[in-house]
Scaffold this motif. Structure first.
Motif, short mmCIF file in Angstrom:
data_model
loop_
_atom_site.label_atom_id
_atom_site.label_comp_id
_atom_site.label_asym_id
_atom_site.label_seq_id
_atom_site.Cartn_x
_atom_site.Cartn_y
_atom_site.Cartn_z
N GLN A 177 -29.80 -14.71 -29.56
CA GLN A 177 -31.00 -14.09 -30.70
C GLN A 177 -30.43 -12.77 -31.15
N ILE A 178 -30.02 -11.85 -30.22
CA ILE A 178 -29.39 -10.66 -30.80
C ILE A 178 -28.03 -10.71 -31.24
N ILE A 179 -27.16 -11.53 -30.84
CA ILE A 179 -25.83 -11.58 -31.41
C ILE A 179 -26.01 -12.23 -32.76
N SER A 180 -26.88 -13.34 -33.04
CA SER A 180 -27.13 -13.76 -34.48
C SER A 180 -27.75 -12.75 -35.36
N TYR A 181 -28.87 -12.00 -34.84
CA TYR A 181 -29.28 -11.23 -35.79
C TYR A 181 -28.73 -9.93 -36.12
N GLU A 182 -27.83 -9.40 -35.02
CA GLU A 182 -26.99 -8.35 -35.19
C GLU A 182 -26.10 -8.23 -36.56
N LEU A 183 -25.60 -9.43 -36.86
CA LEU A 183 -24.93 -9.51 -38.08
C LEU A 183 -25.59 -9.32 -39.21
N ALA A 184 -26.82 -9.96 -39.57
CA ALA A 184 -27.74 -9.58 -40.75
C ALA A 184 -28.27 -8.08 -40.69
N LEU A 185 -28.34 -7.52 -39.57
CA LEU A 185 -28.75 -6.35 -39.50
C LEU A 185 -27.80 -5.23 -40.01
N GLY A 186 -26.59 -5.43 -39.14
CA GLY A 186 -25.41 -4.60 -39.85
C GLY A 186 -25.08 -4.61 -41.21
N LEU A 187 -24.95 -5.80 -41.92
CA LEU A 187 -24.81 -6.15 -43.23
C LEU A 187 -25.69 -5.51 -44.21
N SER A 188 -27.13 -5.49 -43.64
CA SER A 188 -28.25 -5.12 -44.48
C SER A 188 -27.97 -3.55 -44.81
N LEU A 189 -27.47 -2.79 -43.82
CA LEU A 189 -27.26 -1.39 -44.01
C LEU A 189 -26.07 -1.06 -44.80
N VAL A 190 -25.41 -1.93 -45.06
CA VAL A 190 -23.95 -1.74 -45.95
C VAL A 190 -24.35 -1.00 -47.23
N GLY A 191 -25.19 -1.56 -47.65
CA GLY A 191 -25.82 -1.21 -49.22
C GLY A 191 -26.26 0.30 -49.14
N VAL A 192 -26.85 0.70 -48.16
CA VAL A 192 -27.25 2.08 -47.95
C VAL A 192 -26.12 2.94 -47.89
N VAL A 193 -25.05 2.54 -47.13
CA VAL A 193 -23.80 3.28 -46.77
C VAL A 193 -23.19 3.47 -48.04
N MET A 194 -22.94 2.31 -48.88
CA MET A 194 -22.04 2.46 -50.10
C MET A 194 -22.90 3.37 -51.26
N ARG A 195 -24.08 3.63 -51.02
CA ARG A 195 -24.89 4.39 -52.07
C ARG A 195 -24.69 5.95 -51.59
N ALA A 196 -24.84 6.02 -50.27
CA ALA A 196 -24.49 7.25 -49.73
C ALA A 196 -23.23 8.00 -49.62
N GLY A 197 -22.34 6.76 -49.29
CA GLY A 197 -20.64 7.26 -49.17
C GLY A 197 -20.52 7.98 -48.06
N SER A 198 -21.39 7.55 -46.78
CA SER A 198 -21.04 8.29 -45.69
C SER A 198 -21.88 7.46 -44.49
N LEU A 199 -21.38 7.40 -43.36
CA LEU A 199 -22.10 6.86 -42.25
C LEU A 199 -22.59 7.99 -41.36
N ARG A 200 -22.59 9.38 -41.78
CA ARG A 200 -23.47 10.23 -41.22
C ARG A 200 -24.68 10.34 -41.62
N LEU A 201 -25.60 10.22 -40.85
CA LEU A 201 -27.00 10.18 -41.02
C LEU A 201 -27.65 11.24 -41.64
N ARG A 202 -27.05 12.62 -41.50
CA ARG A 202 -27.53 13.79 -42.31
C ARG A 202 -27.41 13.23 -44.05
N ASP A 203 -26.06 12.93 -44.25
CA ASP A 203 -25.72 12.40 -45.44
C ASP A 203 -26.41 11.68 -46.11
N ILE A 204 -26.77 10.56 -45.25
CA ILE A 204 -27.50 9.54 -45.94
C ILE A 204 -28.98 10.00 -46.34
#
Length: 351
Positions: free
Chosen positions: A160-187
């Motif tokens: 279950q965790i391996i399966s949903y880990e993919l969707a969870l990680g990919l769901s956050l890519v859009g936010v990272v693209m908008r912020a242009g950073s993986l740093r939580l302060r920048d987001i």
């Protein structure tokens, strides 16, 4: 009188921050359990815990003491080293990820940020990486218990965790693209300009829905609590555990809920920033209030997510296991990829 060096001050403040955050997190874990029992009680038209202390507020203390004083049983046929270390891995991974969460505004003393333990430029990756390792604790607990129910529960949890880990990680890519950073302060900073209107929840509504569904599955919570389905597997991967070892798994589950709520708050709801944006000046109410208000906003948003967790648990029935896996692979994963493509196109057109 000897003056402390900058490194000594940094070390002392860091140790103090770790102790304070750890105590607050463990207290929050205990009272999240009480909140859950109270809210589910009200939804089911009953009181919930109300006997120990005023309004039942001392119930978590009594529950913790009860578990601590219980006999720590260990079945004869278990793989002892792995059986002991499994709950430690689960709880450690649940607590470590809190270290990179910025839970207040940027407030420094002698160059040390007071409202987060560690400011890492890949904070989001660190959170995802550490929480992913937590599945090893669950997998080892089921295998080392030498119990069919435990093994089935841990296999379910791992898949279950391996399966949903993919969707969870990919769901956050859009936010990272908008912020242009993986740093939580920048987001968080990218959502601070216009308050409520700047939050990522609006342009990333699909990503938020995917994150929410995947987060329920990642933390083994209803309606995705198949690894410990009482009607099928007794108690799943912690069937053979008792005393504090059982309590550590229990604490890990609620600590993971708090971590998931913190990440959702940071990425989609502006973190510790005010919904009013810059309508209120940054120094509103003086330095003390301007430091306290962001923390209160952050706590309120996290509380709302925890309340949603509990509400969902008390109202929705459990999925069948094939439905769970099908939903993750056939719906959430393709939708997460669609969200990335749409976000990239929008950013390319407006960029």
């Amino acid at each position: 009188m000897t003056h402390l060096s900058d490194f000594q001050i940094f070390l002392l403040l860091t140790i103090l921050k770790i102790v304070v955050v750890l105590v607050i997190t463990l207290t929050a874990v205990a009272y999240t359990v009480l909140l859950e029992r109270k809210v589910i009680g009200l939804i089911q038209n009953r009181w919930g815990p109300s006997r120990v202390g005023p309004f039942g507020l001392l119930q978590p203390l009594v529950d913790g003491l009860k578990l601590f004083l219980k006999e720590d049983l260990m079945p004869l046929a278990v793989e002892r080293p792995l059986f002991v270390i499994a709950p430690v891995i689960a709880l450690s991974c649940a607590l470590i990820s809190i270290a990179v969460v910025p839970f207040g505004s940027i407030f420094t003393y002698r160059g040390v940020s007071l409202f987060e333990i560690s400011d890492i430029n890949i904070g989001l990756l660190v959170v995802l990486g550490i929480t992913s390792v937590g599945v090893y604790g669950i997998a080892l607990s089921g295998w080392s218990s030498n119990n069919k129910y435990s093994l089935l529960g841990s296999l379910r949890a791992s898949a279950q965790i391996i399966s949903y880990e993919l969707a969870l990680g990919l769901s956050l890519v859009g936010v990272v693209m908008r912020a242009g950073s993986l740093r939580l302060r920048d987001i968080v900073g990218s959502q601070a300009h216009h308050g409520l209107l700047s939050w990522n929840i609006w342009p990333q509504l699909l990503g938020f829905f995917i994150y929410l569904m995947a987060a329920y599955a990642e933390t083994n919570r209803a309606p995705f609590d198949l690894p410990e389905a009482e009607s099928e597997l007794v108690a799943g991967y912690h069937t053979e555990y008792s005393s504090m070892k059982f309590a550590m798994f229990f604490m890990a589950e609620y600590a993971n809920m708090i971590t998931v709520s913190c990440v959702a708050t940071l990425l989609f709801f502006g973190g510790a920033t005010s919904p009013l944006g810059h309508l209120l000046p940054d120094n509103f109410g003086g330095p003390i209030l301007s430091a306290i208000f962001p923390i209160l906003w952050f706590i309120f948003k996290v509380f709302c997510f925890l309340f949603l967790y509990i509400w969902v648990r008390s109202t929705l029935p459990r999925f069948r296991y094939d439905q769970l896996m099908s939903f993750g692979w056939k719906w959430l994963l393709p939708l997460a990829m669609v969200n990335i493509v749409i976000t990239a196109l929008v950013l390319a057109i407006h960029g």
